[in-house]
Scaffold this motif. Sequence first.
Motif, PDB file in Angstrom:
ATOM      1  N   LEU A 144      46.776  36.155  28.954  1.00 26.28           N
ATOM      2  CA  LEU A 144      48.089  36.754  28.691  1.00 26.28           C
ATOM      3  C   LEU A 144      48.445  37.918  29.601  1.00 26.28           C
ATOM      4  O   LEU A 144      49.624  38.226  29.779  1.00 26.28           O
ATOM      5  CB  LEU A 144      48.168  37.201  27.218  1.00 26.28           C
ATOM      6  N   THR A 145      47.473  38.619  30.175  1.00 25.78           N
ATOM      7  CA  THR A 145      47.768  39.770  31.035  1.00 25.78           C
ATOM      8  C   THR A 145      46.901  39.724  32.294  1.00 25.78           C
ATOM      9  O   THR A 145      45.914  38.995  32.359  1.00 25.78           O
ATOM     10  CB  THR A 145      47.495  41.107  30.312  1.00 25.78           C
ATOM     11  N   CYS A 146      47.270  40.541  33.264  1.00 24.80           N
ATOM     12  CA  CYS A 146      46.443  40.708  34.473  1.00 24.80           C
ATOM     13  C   CYS A 146      45.406  41.804  34.297  1.00 24.80           C
ATOM     14  O   CYS A 146      44.669  42.120  35.234  1.00 24.80           O
ATOM     15  CB  CYS A 146      47.330  41.040  35.679  1.00 24.80           C
ATOM     16  N   GLY A 147      45.373  42.416  33.109  1.00 24.37           N
ATOM     17  CA  GLY A 147      44.375  43.453  32.837  1.00 24.37           C
ATOM     18  C   GLY A 147      44.591  44.721  33.628  1.00 24.37           C
ATOM     19  O   GLY A 147      43.637  45.421  33.971  1.00 24.37           O
ATOM     20  N   GLU A 148      45.870  45.058  33.860  1.00 22.63           N
ATOM     21  CA  GLU A 148      46.170  46.208  34.724  1.00 22.63           C
ATOM     22  C   GLU A 148      45.734  47.549  34.146  1.00 22.63           C
ATOM     23  O   GLU A 148      45.495  48.504  34.889  1.00 22.63           O
ATOM     24  CB  GLU A 148      47.670  46.258  35.043  1.00 22.63           C
ATOM     25  N   ALA A 149      45.595  47.629  32.827  1.00 21.97           N
ATOM     26  CA  ALA A 149      45.170  48.889  32.227  1.00 21.97           C
ATOM     27  C   ALA A 149      43.682  49.149  32.447  1.00 21.97           C
ATOM     28  O   ALA A 149      43.234  50.298  32.341  1.00 21.97           O
ATOM     29  CB  ALA A 149      45.478  48.900  30.731  1.00 21.97           C
ATOM     30  N   GLY A 150      42.941  48.100  32.778  1.00 22.05           N
ATOM     31  CA  GLY A 150      41.497  48.254  32.938  1.00 22.05           C
ATOM     32  C   GLY A 150      41.015  48.112  34.360  1.00 22.05           C
ATOM     33  O   GLY A 150      39.806  48.085  34.607  1.00 22.05           O
ATOM     34  N   GLY A 151      41.938  48.010  35.323  1.00 21.08           N
ATOM     35  CA  GLY A 151      41.528  47.861  36.711  1.00 21.08           C
ATOM     36  C   GLY A 151      42.695  47.484  37.592  1.00 21.08           C
ATOM     37  O   GLY A 151      43.858  47.504  37.171  1.00 21.08           O
ATOM     38  N   ASP A 152      42.387  47.132  38.828  1.00 21.80           N
ATOM     39  CA  ASP A 152      43.404  46.734  39.790  1.00 21.80           C
ATOM     40  C   ASP A 152      43.926  45.348  39.404  1.00 21.80           C
ATOM     41  O   ASP A 152      43.169  44.377  39.410  1.00 21.80           O
ATOM     42  CB  ASP A 152      42.795  46.699  41.192  1.00 21.80           C
ATOM     43  N   PRO A 153      45.226  45.212  39.076  1.00 23.41           N
ATOM     44  CA  PRO A 153      45.743  43.921  38.599  1.00 23.41           C
ATOM     45  C   PRO A 153      45.623  42.804  39.633  1.00 23.41           C
ATOM     46  O   PRO A 153      45.384  41.644  39.271  1.00 23.41           O
ATOM     47  CB  PRO A 153      47.204  44.222  38.265  1.00 23.41           C
ATOM     48  N   ALA A 154      45.781  43.134  40.918  1.00 21.02           N
ATOM     49  CA  ALA A 154      45.666  42.105  41.959  1.00 21.02           C
ATOM     50  C   ALA A 154      44.243  41.572  42.027  1.00 21.02           C
ATOM     51  O   ALA A 154      44.017  40.356  42.138  1.00 21.02           O
ATOM     52  CB  ALA A 154      46.091  42.677  43.308  1.00 21.02           C
ATOM     53  N   ILE A 155      43.269  42.482  41.951  1.00 18.15           N
ATOM     54  CA  ILE A 155      41.868  42.067  41.982  1.00 18.15           C
ATOM     55  C   ILE A 155      41.523  41.275  40.730  1.00 18.15           C
ATOM     56  O   ILE A 155      40.866  40.231  40.792  1.00 18.15           O
ATOM     57  CB  ILE A 155      40.947  43.299  42.102  1.00 18.15           C
ATOM     58  N   ARG A 156      41.977  41.742  39.588  1.00 18.51           N
ATOM     59  CA  ARG A 156      41.644  41.067  38.333  1.00 18.51           C
ATOM     60  C   ARG A 156      42.288  39.686  38.261  1.00 18.51           C
ATOM     61  O   ARG A 156      41.725  38.757  37.670  1.00 18.51           O
ATOM     62  CB  ARG A 156      42.068  41.926  37.140  1.00 18.51           C
TER      63      ARG A 156
END
Length: 314
Positions: A144-156
């Motif tokens: 559901l998300t790119c996990g941007e709150a926990g790291g770099d969204p592009a990398i994740r």
Amino acid sequence: MVLLEVIGHAAAALAFIVVIVLTVRRRQRLARTLSRNATIAYRSILGVSGVVALIHASYALESLVFNRTVSSPDPLYMALHSPALVALSVVLLFLVSVKLVAERSPRPRRILAIGAHPDDLEIACGATLAKMRDAGHSIYAMILTCGEAGGDPAIRLREAHHGARFLDVNEVEVLNFNDTELADQVNEITRAIEARIRTYQPDIILTHSAHDQHQDHLAVHQATLRAARNHSAILCYESPSVTRDFQPTFFVDIDGYLDVKIESVRTHADQRRKPYVSPERVRGIAVFRGGQAKTRYAEGFEVVRALASAVGDI
């Protein structure tokens, strides 16, 4: 003699070319089989096979063009016929023809695996997903998300696709809902999951547990139950943030797949500093759930609903 030598070297060259082709085609399975040294071993197989195939081909060409056999004292000739190379050939052929750990299912099923963040599925049920794929089931992963709150969204985002490829997931979809704010988007998430259920028609749905203190995980659980209100098989996996109320009653034997799970978690290098992704922690949970299931290693699931004909032996 010359003709026999040409045929012999040509056949050997062809055999190693076949090894190269099979190695390329089965790269992900080899990576899972060879575990953490997969990249080195994979390149070694290709490199050694390529060199040996080239040498055999050159000797075959020399024998054919000059109508003569290669002198046996030739060091390369001797190397090609050494016991060590014969043993290496057997090892290479074994690696590219290695059998699956899981038994093939007589009735392949469609699995919809839903997670809030890019690493949730690998951490919670990576071994089960790998085993399902090897058994012939199809898997659609919905993140559901790119996990941007926990790291770099592009990398994740890249790691989400990398992890899915490592587990051999058929397809992965990463949506762009707001990380840590899924509780405010439950209606939108519900509609997205409903749409995927309509198009994919899964037999089994895997999702987060109701007994999870992470607000995003809980929101995904609620949205899944709403979207799948008419679905007959829903299992909830174990995230690191589940509470003590998480009580699995459905277990999957993951003996032979624990290292696969550990390596799949490692594909999310952006999260490597999180304590719950350590191999020791992942292994410990598998041992604990295995003890509950009276087997060596297991992953546990809470059952929302499980119609026997839908779940079967997964």
